[in-house]
Design a protein around this motif. Structure first.
Motif, short mmCIF file in Angstrom:
data_model
loop_
_atom_site.label_atom_id
_atom_site.label_comp_id
_atom_site.label_asym_id
_atom_site.label_seq_id
_atom_site.Cartn_x
_atom_site.Cartn_y
_atom_site.Cartn_z
N TRP A 81 0.91 -1.04 -0.19
CA TRP A 81 0.05 0.09 0.00
C TRP A 81 0.85 1.15 -0.08
CZ3 TRP A 81 -0.77 4.35 3.23
CH2 TRP A 81 -1.74 4.90 3.08
N ILE A 82 1.89 1.33 0.60
CA ILE A 82 2.94 2.38 0.83
C ILE A 82 3.43 2.64 -0.53
CG2 ILE A 82 5.19 3.17 1.58
CD1 ILE A 82 4.26 1.74 4.41
N PHE A 83 3.88 1.61 -1.33
CA PHE A 83 4.19 1.91 -2.76
C PHE A 83 3.24 2.57 -3.48
CE2 PHE A 83 7.70 -1.08 -1.81
CZ PHE A 83 8.71 -0.65 -2.44
N ALA A 84 1.77 2.15 -3.22
CA ALA A 84 0.71 2.83 -3.93
C ALA A 84 0.73 4.10 -3.75
CB ALA A 84 -0.51 2.06 -3.77
N VAL A 85 0.54 4.61 -2.54
CA VAL A 85 0.33 6.17 -2.08
C VAL A 85 1.68 6.96 -2.54
CG1 VAL A 85 1.19 5.78 0.23
CG2 VAL A 85 -0.44 7.63 -0.44
N THR A 119 -11.80 5.88 -2.95
CA THR A 119 -10.78 5.55 -3.82
C THR A 119 -10.47 4.24 -3.75
OG1 THR A 119 -9.04 6.32 -2.75
CG2 THR A 119 -10.28 7.91 -4.34
N PRO A 120 -9.66 3.64 -4.74
CA PRO A 120 -9.00 2.29 -4.60
C PRO A 120 -8.04 2.67 -3.40
CG PRO A 120 -9.26 2.59 -6.80
CD PRO A 120 -9.64 3.98 -6.18
N LEU A 121 -7.34 3.53 -3.23
CA LEU A 121 -6.23 3.51 -2.23
C LEU A 121 -6.91 3.65 -1.02
CD1 LEU A 121 -3.35 4.49 -1.83
CD2 LEU A 121 -3.77 6.58 -1.52
N THR A 122 -8.02 4.22 -0.69
CA THR A 122 -8.57 4.28 0.63
C THR A 122 -9.35 2.95 0.89
OG1 THR A 122 -10.70 5.42 -0.24
CG2 THR A 122 -9.03 6.83 0.59
N ARG A 123 -9.65 2.29 0.13
CA ARG A 123 -10.42 0.88 0.03
C ARG A 123 -9.44 -0.18 0.45
NH1 ARG A 123 -13.47 2.23 -4.72
NH2 ARG A 123 -12.16 0.94 -5.87
N PHE A 124 -8.09 0.06 0.07
CA PHE A 124 -7.08 -0.84 0.27
C PHE A 124 -6.91 -0.54 1.78
CE2 PHE A 124 -2.68 -2.75 -1.24
CZ PHE A 124 -2.85 -3.85 -0.39
N LEU A 125 -6.62 0.55 2.14
CA LEU A 125 -6.18 0.93 3.35
C LEU A 125 -7.19 0.75 4.33
CD1 LEU A 125 -4.32 2.34 5.42
CD2 LEU A 125 -5.34 4.74 4.91
N ALA A 126 -8.52 0.83 4.17
CA ALA A 126 -9.64 0.09 5.09
C ALA A 126 -9.53 -1.22 5.30
CB ALA A 126 -10.89 0.74 4.43
#
Length: 298
Positions: A81-85, A119-126
């Motif tokens: 996830w960190i790579f994505a953000v 967003t996909p980013l927040t869904r993955f973090l959730a």
């Protein structure tokens, strides 16, 4: 046993240990590829190639070779996830408004609120947050995890501002090193420790976080030594762009490594796994960055 047979036995044992750790990494890699498949908008083939999934898995497996793939799930998924953000902030965002939106959405998830937009980013973090919430340590350490996430995102946003300002806005080397929270390894570590579910680490969390912060600065510098040419090409910041030589960076790495060992000294007998985990991050990265990097090609 003769000296020759002793050496043979040592070689066999070392190879067996490496084989076991590599098998652990292979299991972890399959999980990361499934995560990437669930969020295809986040993980385009370039630069998120198969090697990135493999190297992230290897790093966490060699950091905790005694663990299972399930025990490393949060560390691996958080790393991915960190790579994505990092990619979204460093290379996709074109305005301060976009940066602010990314930060607001991620922090909403961290505080248990509904992000707008989703967003996909927040869904993955959730999904990572919900996985962490199943741990009995989450109520006690949620605030620590949230604080590390906030520090990491703030550091990423700060570096983005530095880059937008051109050469006149570049930080000093010390300012840059002080912004090493953007590397994100301490966020990975806190999540990993929450997922472990061991309540006996809570009284030692402050010391572990201090050591983790030192390790994070070491990893930031080792990464920079390995990726200078790529960073020039991608328009990223790098310690070697800030008036210090490679030898000076290596000297700081050595000093920080010594500082880390001193901090971990009293913890080795009390929290041996966490202490070894942090020291192994330095050792693994020293070897890894001598030959490779995580990112794929653009």
């Amino acid at each position: 046993m003769t000296l020759a047979r002793s050496r043979e036995a040592a070689h066999l044992a070392a190879a067996a240990a490496s084989g076991r750790t590599s098998a652990l990494a292979a299991r972890c890699q399959r999980d990361l590829q499934e995560c990437a498949g669930a969020f295809p908008e986040l993980f385009a083939a370039n630069p998120f190639d198969a090697t990135l999934f493999a190297t992230v898995s290897l790093a966490n497996a060699f950091g905790s070779p005694w663990a299972t793939a399930e025990q490393l799930r949060i560390a691996n998924r958080t790393s991915l996830w960190i790579f994505a953000v990092d990619w979204l902030i460093d290379h996709e965002a074109t305005s301060q408004e976009e940066i602010d939106e990314i930060l607001r959405g991620c922090l909403a998830v961290a505080y248990g609120r509904e992000p707008v937009p989703h967003t996909p980013l927040t869904r993955f973090l959730a999904a990572i947050r919900d996985d962490l919430a199943a741990s009995p340590l989450f109520p006690s350490l949620h605030a620590a995890w949230r604080a590390e996430l906030e520090r990491m995102l703030g550091a990423m946003a700060r570096e983005w501002k530095w880059k937008q300002g051109g050469e006149t806005a570049l930080p000093t080397f010390e300012e840059y090193l002080g912004n090493a929270d953007n590397f994100g390894s301490t966020l990975v570590n806190v999540g990993h420790w929450i997922h472990s579910g061991d309540p006996l680490l809570i009284p030692h969390l402050d010391e572990l976080l201090r050591a983790s912060g030192i390790v994070q600065r070491v990893l930031r510098l080792l990464n920079d030594l390995a990726t200078y040419e790529r960073d020039v090409g991608w328009g990223d910041l790098n310690a070697l762009m800030l008036g210090v030589s490679r030898d000076e960076v290596l000297a700081r790495v050595a000093a920080l490594t010594g500082e880390c060992r001193a901090v971990l000294g009293p913890l080795r007998s009390i929290r041996p796994d966490e202490s070894a985990y942090l020291e192994r991050q330095i050792g693994y990265s020293t070897g890894f960055y001598g030959l490779a990097d995580y990112w794929g090609e653009l």
